[in-house]
Design an enzyme around this catalytic site. Sequence first.
Site, PDB file in Angstrom:
ATOM      1  N   LYS A 147      12.521  27.147  21.986  1.00  0.00           N
ATOM      2  CA  LYS A 147      11.778  27.734  20.870  1.00  0.00           C
ATOM      3  C   LYS A 147      11.843  29.243  20.978  1.00  0.00           C
ATOM      4  O   LYS A 147      11.727  29.791  22.081  1.00  0.00           O
ATOM      5  CB  LYS A 147      10.318  27.275  20.855  1.00  0.00           C
ATOM      6  CG  LYS A 147       9.507  27.877  19.686  1.00  0.00           C
ATOM      7  CD  LYS A 147       8.147  27.233  19.553  1.00  0.00           C
ATOM      8  CE  LYS A 147       7.151  27.729  20.570  1.00  0.00           C
ATOM      9  NZ  LYS A 147       6.828  29.191  20.396  1.00  0.00           N
ATOM     10  N   ASP A 150       5.264  29.808  26.527  1.00  0.00           N
ATOM     11  CA  ASP A 150       5.083  31.024  27.316  1.00  0.00           C
ATOM     12  C   ASP A 150       3.604  31.378  27.429  1.00  0.00           C
ATOM     13  O   ASP A 150       3.242  32.319  28.139  1.00  0.00           O
ATOM     14  CB  ASP A 150       5.900  32.187  26.764  1.00  0.00           C
ATOM     15  CG  ASP A 150       5.579  32.545  25.320  1.00  0.00           C
ATOM     16  OD1 ASP A 150       4.715  31.880  24.718  1.00  0.00           O
ATOM     17  OD2 ASP A 150       6.208  33.487  24.796  1.00  0.00           O
ATOM     18  N   SER A 151       2.751  30.596  26.774  1.00  0.00           N
ATOM     19  CA  SER A 151       1.306  30.708  26.988  1.00  0.00           C
ATOM     20  C   SER A 151       0.933  30.419  28.432  1.00  0.00           C
ATOM     21  O   SER A 151      -0.201  30.685  28.840  1.00  0.00           O
ATOM     22  CB  SER A 151       0.553  29.758  26.050  1.00  0.00           C
ATOM     23  OG  SER A 151       1.076  28.442  26.127  1.00  0.00           O
ATOM     24  N   GLU A 165       2.066  29.706  12.925  1.00  0.00           N
ATOM     25  CA  GLU A 165       0.843  30.039  13.661  1.00  0.00           C
ATOM     26  C   GLU A 165      -0.046  31.006  12.891  1.00  0.00           C
ATOM     27  O   GLU A 165       0.410  32.037  12.402  1.00  0.00           O
ATOM     28  CB  GLU A 165       1.177  30.640  15.027  1.00  0.00           C
ATOM     29  CG  GLU A 165      -0.065  31.002  15.831  1.00  0.00           C
ATOM     30  CD  GLU A 165       0.196  31.336  17.282  1.00  0.00           C
ATOM     31  OE1 GLU A 165      -0.776  31.680  17.988  1.00  0.00           O
ATOM     32  OE2 GLU A 165       1.358  31.245  17.713  1.00  0.00           O
ATOM     33  N   GLU A 223      10.672  33.054  18.766  1.00  0.00           N
ATOM     34  CA  GLU A 223       9.848  33.654  17.724  1.00  0.00           C
ATOM     35  C   GLU A 223      10.693  34.522  16.795  1.00  0.00           C
ATOM     36  O   GLU A 223      11.662  35.147  17.223  1.00  0.00           O
ATOM     37  CB  GLU A 223       8.734  34.498  18.351  1.00  0.00           C
ATOM     38  CG  GLU A 223       7.739  33.685  19.156  1.00  0.00           C
ATOM     39  CD  GLU A 223       6.607  34.529  19.724  1.00  0.00           C
ATOM     40  OE1 GLU A 223       6.526  35.734  19.392  1.00  0.00           O
ATOM     41  OE2 GLU A 223       5.798  33.986  20.503  1.00  0.00           O
ATOM     42  N   ASP A 239       9.891  27.433  25.672  1.00  0.00           N
ATOM     43  CA  ASP A 239       9.874  28.740  25.016  1.00  0.00           C
ATOM     44  C   ASP A 239      10.877  29.691  25.658  1.00  0.00           C
ATOM     45  O   ASP A 239      11.009  29.732  26.892  1.00  0.00           O
ATOM     46  CB  ASP A 239       8.482  29.379  25.143  1.00  0.00           C
ATOM     47  CG  ASP A 239       7.640  29.217  23.897  1.00  0.00           C
ATOM     48  OD1 ASP A 239       8.213  29.029  22.809  1.00  0.00           O
ATOM     49  OD2 ASP A 239       6.399  29.284  24.012  1.00  0.00           O
TER      50      ASP A 239
END
Length: 274
Positions: free
Chosen positions: A118, A49-50, A187, A120, A88
Site C-alpha cells: 500500500k 506504518d501505524s 481516510e 499513499e 505499507d
Amino acid sequence: MSVQSAIKRKTAPEIRARKGGDPVVMLTSYHAHTAALVDRYCDVILVGDSLGNVMHGFETTVPVTLDMMILQGRAVMRGSKEALVVVDMPFGSYEASKEQAFHSAVRIMKESLCGAVKLEGGVKMAETIRFLSERGVPVMGHIGLTPQSINTLGSFRAQGREESNWAPIEADARAVAEAGAFSVVIEAVAEPLARKITADIAIPTIGIGASAACDGQVLVLEDMLGLSPWAPKFVKRFGDLGPGIEAAIKDYADEVRSRAFPGPEHVYGMKAKS
C-alpha cells in the site's frame, strides 16, 4: 503438502472482485499472535506504518523504515493463513522515482512474502502505481488524509468538508483506479464525498473515517480494542482491553512482592527416587 500450504490465501484480484459486493473487512496487525486472531474474521490484514505509533511510540509514521515494515510483515505472514496481507510502503521508500518504488516493493514482497503493498498519494503517484502494477506488484492506494504527509499538511484533519474542495480528492481516486490499483483506502474524508467516490470508481474503496457506503472498512486494531490512550473520532471501541491488562499486571506485581506467586502449582518438585 503441509496443512498451511494447502489453505488458499485471498488474493488482490479476489478483493478487487468484491466491488459492490459483500463489504471487505480489514484490520491492522503487526505480530504473529494478533495476526492469527485477525485472520479468523478478516479478509485483509494491513501491516500498517501505524506500527510507528503503536509499537514504537513515534508521534507520526514518518520515522518508520523499510526494514521495520519487512520484519513485521514476516511476523504477520507467519501468524496468518487465509487473509490477504498488505504491507505499507513507508515514507521515503517510494516517492523519489517509480524505480525506487519498485525496488522497495520487491524487497517487501520477497522478504515478507506478503500479497500486496500500500502506498499513499493520488494523481502524483499514479505513474508509480501503474509502473508497479504492470510489473507484478499489486497496489492498494491511499487517498484523503495521508499521514505520511503530516509535515506538509500541518495537522491531522478531515478532508473534503467543503464541496469546493472535492475536485482534487475525486481526481486522486480516479487516478489511483485508472493506474491499476486493486483497491483504495479513503481516510478521514467527508461522508458524502466518500459515498460519491465509491459510486464513481471501479475498484473497492476501504473506508477509515469515511462512509458506511464504502466497499469495506479498516481500523487500527489497538484503537478498536481500547488499547490506545487516544483514538480519532472515527474509531469505535469494540473492546476496552486496556484496564483489564493493567489490572492483570498490577495483580502480578502484587503477588510477586508478597511472594504469593509462584505458588506450589507453578514450580517443579524433585523426581521420586526409583
